[in-house]
Design an enzyme around this catalytic site. Sequence first.
Site, PDB file in Angstrom:
ATOM      1  CG  HIS A   1      -2.081   0.950   1.265  1.00 15.98           C
ATOM      2  ND1 HIS A   1      -3.283   0.769   1.553  1.00 15.98           N
ATOM      3  CD2 HIS A   1      -1.806   2.304   1.138  1.00 15.98           C
ATOM      4  CE1 HIS A   1      -3.876   1.784   1.584  1.00 15.98           C
ATOM      5  NE2 HIS A   1      -3.125   3.076   1.388  1.00 15.98           N
TER       6      HIS A   1
ATOM      7  CD  GLU B   1      -2.320  11.187   9.069  1.00 17.81           C
ATOM      8  OE1 GLU B   1      -3.303  10.639   9.193  1.00 17.81           O
ATOM      9  OE2 GLU B   1      -1.192  10.647   8.753  1.00 17.81           O
TER      10      GLU B   1
ATOM     11  CG  HIS C   1      -0.162   5.366   9.752  1.00 18.60           C
ATOM     12  ND1 HIS C   1      -1.477   5.009   9.184  1.00 18.60           N
ATOM     13  CD2 HIS C   1      -0.374   6.894   9.552  1.00 18.60           C
ATOM     14  CE1 HIS C   1      -2.416   5.846   8.738  1.00 18.60           C
ATOM     15  NE2 HIS C   1      -1.359   7.091   9.161  1.00 18.60           N
TER      16      HIS C   1
ATOM     17  CG  HIS D   1      -5.624  10.335  13.383  1.00 13.57           C
ATOM     18  ND1 HIS D   1      -6.199   9.855  12.119  1.00 13.57           N
ATOM     19  CD2 HIS D   1      -6.766  10.015  14.254  1.00 13.57           C
ATOM     20  CE1 HIS D   1      -7.540   9.389  12.277  1.00 13.57           C
ATOM     21  NE2 HIS D   1      -7.586   9.355  13.673  1.00 13.57           N
TER      22      HIS D   1
ATOM     23  CE1 TYR E   1      -9.742   7.462   4.113  1.00 14.92           C
ATOM     24  CE2 TYR E   1      -9.912   7.012   6.670  1.00 14.92           C
ATOM     25  CZ  TYR E   1      -8.941   7.123   5.491  1.00 14.92           C
ATOM     26  OH  TYR E   1      -7.796   6.902   5.409  1.00 14.92           O
TER      27      TYR E   1
ATOM     28  CG  HIS F   1      -3.777   7.529  12.964  1.00 14.99           C
ATOM     29  ND1 HIS F   1      -2.627   8.073  13.142  1.00 14.99           N
ATOM     30  CD2 HIS F   1      -3.952   7.763  11.590  1.00 14.99           C
ATOM     31  CE1 HIS F   1      -1.967   8.530  12.051  1.00 14.99           C
ATOM     32  NE2 HIS F   1      -2.781   8.342  11.063  1.00 14.99           N
TER      33      HIS F   1
END
Length: 425
Positions: free
Chosen positions: A285, A334, A328, A358, A343, A364
């Site tokens: 990803h 963010e 992560h 975050h 989402y 998160h």
Amino acid sequence: MTDYFPGFGNHVSTEAVPGALPVGRNSPQKPAFGLYAEQLSGTAFTAPRHENRRSWLYRLRPTAEHPPFVAYEGASRFIAGTIDAPLPPNRLRWDPIADAAAGTDLIDGMTTMLVNRDPADLEGVAVHLYAASRDMDSRIFANSDGEMLLIPQAGRLQLLTELGRIDVAPGQIALIPRGVRFRALLPDGAGRGYVAENHGALFRLPDLGPIGANGLANPRDFETPAAWFEDSDSPFELIQKYMGSLWTTQLDHSPLDVVAWHGNLAPWRYDLARFNTINTVSFDHPDPSIFTVLTSPSDVPGRANADFVIFPPRWMVGEDTFRPPWFHRNVMSEAMGLIDGAYDAKAEGFAPGGLSLHNLMAGHGPDLATWQSASNAELKPHKIEGTMAFMVESCWAYRPTRYALEHSQPDYDAAWKGFPKAQLP
């Protein structure tokens, strides 16, 4: 005459009255029709040529003509102030704010949620929510603290600016440069959305590096308006944001009176559906930086003062790959909003018009339901459709306003409750 000129940061020459633009001189001794020449500078005079942004405006009256400003007592939630107490490193999330009360225009309907620098530092970004129910009929707004990226979530905006008119709908964004005066009309009678207020280096398109010449947001898809002006001798209120506070003065005319202009500093709009998404076709990803539409760099290369990133409809094809955003912790902070749909990293609790935060090094990622579903999904090509989320990422940690802290969801941490412990052999 065209309504819009394509291209990001292009030099545009446009006049609403033929002959209004001077030829060969920016500030002639006697501009046509008795107009006043004024330069609007978005960067220092000596900024490198490729970064220098300014426009010459030819207007009915000089903007210097106004009485003193006094403190504006309205828009009580449109502020820069944050709590002074130590801020816990908690993840935070908010429901959409309530619909605007009758008679609330865009400025009075602003709610500041997150701020991370003093605007006087010429760094940082603030995130606001807005809910409006009335046109700005005889009110004008100008922001001396930064440029404003407007992100409608419900209801269209018509932005009447000094440099032209912009119609922007949900799924599109519009930018008003620092200092440009404008007023907002509501063609649908009401509107809701987000504003990213950038106090730092001007938003620009990110470098593409190994991607090459094509991909992400294409410069030609950004649209700058043609010259338009409002010749009105009726009273107008001018509200100005300056050093984090709001100030007001009274004018006997509309200041949206620029008959002609030329330059490369101007409002623009962009349709997010034109973003050319880049993604993996093998495994893993990629980092969310591949979804960057705009960036405002800091003094440290590669560390953005602010990035505007979107998560649009796209194909997911990675093999042996956990496809939603992984768990992560990030040195960047963010702030995320949702324009439409759902989402893909959260099963519930994050609604269109809502917001999440975050901050720096806050752990998160997907909630339990999303993790379970993605871990057991058949990994065939899958298209994520019917969604548009965005993120305003910054190298500076955000401080929520007092209003934001008092109205956050009380149970957001429960999104990560119940994960089973890994079983070693």
